[in-house]
Design a protein around this motif. Sequence first.
Motif, PDB file in Angstrom:
ATOM      1  N   GLU A 281      37.201  40.813  44.020  1.00  0.00           N
ATOM      2  CA  GLU A 281      36.076  41.735  43.909  1.00  0.00           C
ATOM      3  C   GLU A 281      34.738  41.019  44.022  1.00  0.00           C
ATOM      4  OE1 GLU A 281      36.108  45.145  43.587  1.00  0.00           O
ATOM      5  OE2 GLU A 281      38.261  44.959  44.026  1.00  0.00           O
ATOM      6  N   TYR A 282      34.760  39.684  43.990  1.00  0.00           N
ATOM      7  CA  TYR A 282      33.518  38.904  43.979  1.00  0.00           C
ATOM      8  C   TYR A 282      33.482  37.928  45.147  1.00  0.00           C
ATOM      9  CZ  TYR A 282      32.946  40.859  39.339  1.00  0.00           C
ATOM     10  OH  TYR A 282      32.811  41.734  38.307  1.00  0.00           O
ATOM     11  N   ASP A 283      32.288  37.479  45.471  1.00  0.00           N
ATOM     12  CA  ASP A 283      32.093  36.570  46.603  1.00  0.00           C
ATOM     13  C   ASP A 283      32.407  35.142  46.158  1.00  0.00           C
ATOM     14  OD1 ASP A 283      31.454  35.516  49.029  1.00  0.00           O
ATOM     15  OD2 ASP A 283      29.279  35.673  48.779  1.00  0.00           O
ATOM     16  N   VAL A 284      33.688  34.862  46.033  1.00  0.00           N
ATOM     17  CA  VAL A 284      34.163  33.535  45.638  1.00  0.00           C
ATOM     18  C   VAL A 284      34.967  32.958  46.798  1.00  0.00           C
ATOM     19  CG1 VAL A 284      35.642  32.220  44.063  1.00  0.00           C
ATOM     20  CG2 VAL A 284      34.253  34.112  43.191  1.00  0.00           C
ATOM     21  N   THR A 285      34.626  31.735  47.215  1.00  0.00           N
ATOM     22  CA  THR A 285      35.406  31.058  48.255  1.00  0.00           C
ATOM     23  C   THR A 285      36.651  30.472  47.613  1.00  0.00           C
ATOM     24  OG1 THR A 285      33.417  30.497  49.522  1.00  0.00           O
ATOM     25  CG2 THR A 285      35.407  29.220  49.965  1.00  0.00           C
TER      26      THR A 285
END
Length: 317
Positions: A281-285
């Motif tokens: 749900e989050y912009d995590v690489t």
Amino acid sequence: MFNNELLNTLKNYTANLQNNVTLVLQTGEHQKREELTEFLSHFSSVSSRIHFKERDLALRSPVSFLLEVDGKNSGIIFSGIPSGHEFNSLVLAVLQLGGTALKIDDNIKTILSNISEPLHFEVFVSLSCHNCPDIVQSLNQFAQLNSHIKSEMIDGGLFPEIIEQRYIQGVPAVYLNGKVFANGKIDTAQLIVKLLEKYPQLTSHSAQTKQLPLQDVSVIGGGPAGVAAAIYAARKGLAVTLVADKVGGQVNDTMGIENLISVPLTNGPELANGLRTHLNEYDVTLKEHFRVEQIEQGQIKRITLSSGEVVRSKTII
């Protein structure tokens, strides 16, 4: 095995197939062939995109079948009846060949795409083995990414002569081009590490891929604490990378969890799936299936991964 409920579930899963997938059974005679034929006939009946054929392909046995996608050999072979825990391996292979995107790191894709010699993986399994499907499914993905790679699931119970000949004491047992490659519980990260040990030149190919921009936070470890740290950092608008063998970490191996507040009872795989869903749900690489080989401290930290890629970060957790 196939009741109406299971057939309807498979119809829903395969409703959006974009490619034609054919289950091609080796011709010949075997005491289990009739059972396998019935199995494949029922399986192929759930979608107009799935077909069942019999053909002489010079496979291992009359109870061996391969998967073709739009008439092309996918490199995925099942020797035996993929029921039990291996049923999901067949379903996933069909869905992925049918057009479902592979969720695999770009660096792994680069590593595998640079393999230029034939690699035949044989995975000896038991249909009651909990650890076998992960390996079968990972190697099936490898085969889809490079036509030089072939992945074959072998039900050890149907091939006792091979088990005796190779002195196989337990499953999963993985062979590469006829030689022992790995034994016991392993995951995609360990398969990649072993592959890079055998073919170290692939690391340099991987390192040449596009590097990430400078990260604010890099989290090492994909267990509940690592995923929570990555999510909280991302919620603050920071650039975040999470490096992990597998999202969920050791939680994946826990069958009963009763001490998670607000959740009376769950199991490891379900909790790990929940962690992954929340993380997405989050912009995590996410750098999954890689290990940290080296950390260089300084104002800007440098994390060298097992793939050869370097992640630069202001902070490491």
